[in-house]
Design an enzyme around this catalytic site. Structure first.
Site, PDB file in Angstrom:
ATOM      1  N   ARG A 237      48.098 -13.009 -11.090  1.00 19.78           N
ATOM      2  CA  ARG A 237      49.362 -13.261 -10.211  1.00 19.78           C
ATOM      3  C   ARG A 237      48.614 -12.748  -8.699  1.00 19.78           C
ATOM      4  O   ARG A 237      47.924 -11.987  -8.526  1.00 19.78           O
ATOM      5  CB  ARG A 237      50.260 -12.196 -10.585  1.00 19.78           C
ATOM      6  CG  ARG A 237      50.946 -12.406 -11.892  1.00 19.78           C
ATOM      7  CD  ARG A 237      51.921 -13.855 -11.894  1.00 19.78           C
ATOM      8  NE  ARG A 237      52.625 -14.094 -13.059  1.00 19.78           N
ATOM      9  CZ  ARG A 237      52.064 -14.736 -14.034  1.00 19.78           C
ATOM     10  NH1 ARG A 237      51.131 -15.338 -13.982  1.00 19.78           N
ATOM     11  NH2 ARG A 237      53.066 -15.084 -15.054  1.00 19.78           N
ATOM     12  N   GLU A 266      53.898 -18.832  -3.140  1.00 19.68           N
ATOM     13  CA  GLU A 266      53.561 -20.120  -3.898  1.00 19.68           C
ATOM     14  C   GLU A 266      54.769 -20.788  -3.629  1.00 19.68           C
ATOM     15  O   GLU A 266      55.861 -20.181  -3.759  1.00 19.68           O
ATOM     16  CB  GLU A 266      53.137 -19.870  -5.412  1.00 19.68           C
ATOM     17  CG  GLU A 266      51.933 -19.081  -5.476  1.00 19.68           C
ATOM     18  CD  GLU A 266      51.720 -18.987  -7.010  1.00 19.68           C
ATOM     19  OE1 GLU A 266      52.456 -19.474  -7.916  1.00 19.68           O
ATOM     20  OE2 GLU A 266      50.682 -18.395  -7.326  1.00 19.68           O
ATOM     21  N   HIS A 285      48.182 -22.845  -9.514  1.00 18.91           N
ATOM     22  CA  HIS A 285      48.736 -22.368 -10.654  1.00 18.91           C
ATOM     23  C   HIS A 285      48.775 -23.098 -11.854  1.00 18.91           C
ATOM     24  O   HIS A 285      50.150 -23.078 -12.328  1.00 18.91           O
ATOM     25  CB  HIS A 285      50.165 -21.576 -10.126  1.00 18.91           C
ATOM     26  CG  HIS A 285      50.565 -20.449 -10.867  1.00 18.91           C
ATOM     27  ND1 HIS A 285      51.113 -19.448 -10.451  1.00 18.91           N
ATOM     28  CD2 HIS A 285      50.322 -19.782 -12.062  1.00 18.91           C
ATOM     29  CE1 HIS A 285      51.598 -18.570 -11.148  1.00 18.91           C
ATOM     30  NE2 HIS A 285      50.872 -18.721 -12.485  1.00 18.91           N
TER      31      HIS A 285
END
Length: 323
Positions: A237, A266, A285
């Site tokens: 993360r 993000e 991601h």
């Protein structure tokens, strides 16, 4: 009368068909993320919801008074306000297990791309420079017979360790909240302190969940402990890393490079200083972004949801929500 559920992301028709056997199903079928204002409207009369990382907080829960279960189509669940959900007796689930191999694949893709400078060499050829003498600046780093340090030896960490040992003849060391004897026995992984791991690893792979204890686990002090020749990989993360410190480490040569699947914010902004550095490989991601894994995650979340709304304990309940 059937209970109502809302699917807040695009999923395969097979997943919706499975859920329609039990529930009245509403769904968001666009590629882009459902706007929060629409999400809050749709869940107002629902008993269950499937989503992928949307913030579950007091505002959300106040708008969904009939809600019983929230099913993440992700492994992480840092989008859950645990206390707010416990106060209302709302179950939460995630999708571990089915993502392990796809994420491990991506970790090694980042390791190889960063170590062997694949993006730079791809640009070198496509921009017509191969006619020139090949420069030693494009020489990379060997991956085989090096030391990989895995921070967070859970299920995904175990699969990474297996690939490292049997695929690349790497020595595996790890740091975890508790010893992982399975990994130690199967791949010969050696447990060590975080400081020891950072000092000797050629590749440092961060695979911890995001909690209050792991937020900014990797900061300036930790990057300074790493070898100058080392490469840092983050597929956990974004919040586990102090991104400002990482930029400084890369700019000033404390470490050789980084491969990143996740970021503090993000999507990362195009002008972020991290994206201006040539010794960083970035992907958006995509650790679980394969067709099969995405389908398996959605079906697992659907099973979690169906089990919970049938009055049983779902198989992948978030433990912090169990009283």
């Amino acid at each position: 009368m059937k209970q109502k559920i809302y699917i807040a992301l695009k999923v395969a028709e097979e997943v919706k068909h499975y859920l329609r056997q039990f529930f009245e199903v509403k769904s968001w079928d666009e590629e882009e993320i459902v706007p929060r204002v629409i999400l809050l409207q749709e869940v107002a009369d629902c008993q269950g919801v499937m989503l992928a990382g949307h913030k579950i907080d007091d505002e959300f829960l106040n708008m969904a008074p009939q809600l019983k279960v929230v099913c993440n189509v992700t492994v992480g669940y840092n989008n859950f306000d645990i206390q707010a959900m416990k106060k209302r007796n709302i179950l939460g689930t995630n999708t571990p297990g089915v993502v392990d191999n796809s994420t491990a694949d991506l970790v090694f893709a980042l390791i190889l791309a960063t170590a062997r400078k694949i993006p730079q060499l791809d640009h070198y050829i496509k921009s017509g420079h191969w006619l020139e003498e090949f420069s030693v600046e494009f020489y990379g780093t060997d991956v085989h017979h090096t030391t990989i340090g895995i921070i967070g030896m859970g299920r995904i960490g175990e699969v990474i360790a297996k690939r490292a040992t049997f695929g690349f003849d790497m020595d595996v060391i790890y740091h975890n909240r508790s010893r992982n004897y399975k990994a130690e026995e199967y791949v010969g992984a050696k447990y060590c302190t975080l400081e020891q791991l950072l000092a000797v690893s050629d590749f440092v792979v961060l695979m911890t969940p995001l909690t209050e204890e792991t937020r900014h686990l990797m900061g300036e002090a930790q990057f300074r402990l790493m070898k100058k020749s080392a490469i840092f990989i983050n597929a956990s993360r974004g919040g586990t890393v102090d991104q400002t410190a990482l930029v400084k480490a890369l700019r000033e040569g404390w470490i050789t490079g980084a491969g990143l699947d996740v970021f503090e914010t993000e999507p990362i902004h195009i002008h972020d200083p991290l994206l201006q550095l040539s010794n960083v490989v970035t992907v958006p991601h995509i650790g679980t972004a394969t067709r099969k894994t995405s389908f398996d995650m959605a079906m697992l979340a659907a099973n979690n949801l169906a089990t919970a709304l049938q009055g049983k304990q779902p198989p992948n309940i978030v433990k912090e929500l169990i009283k």
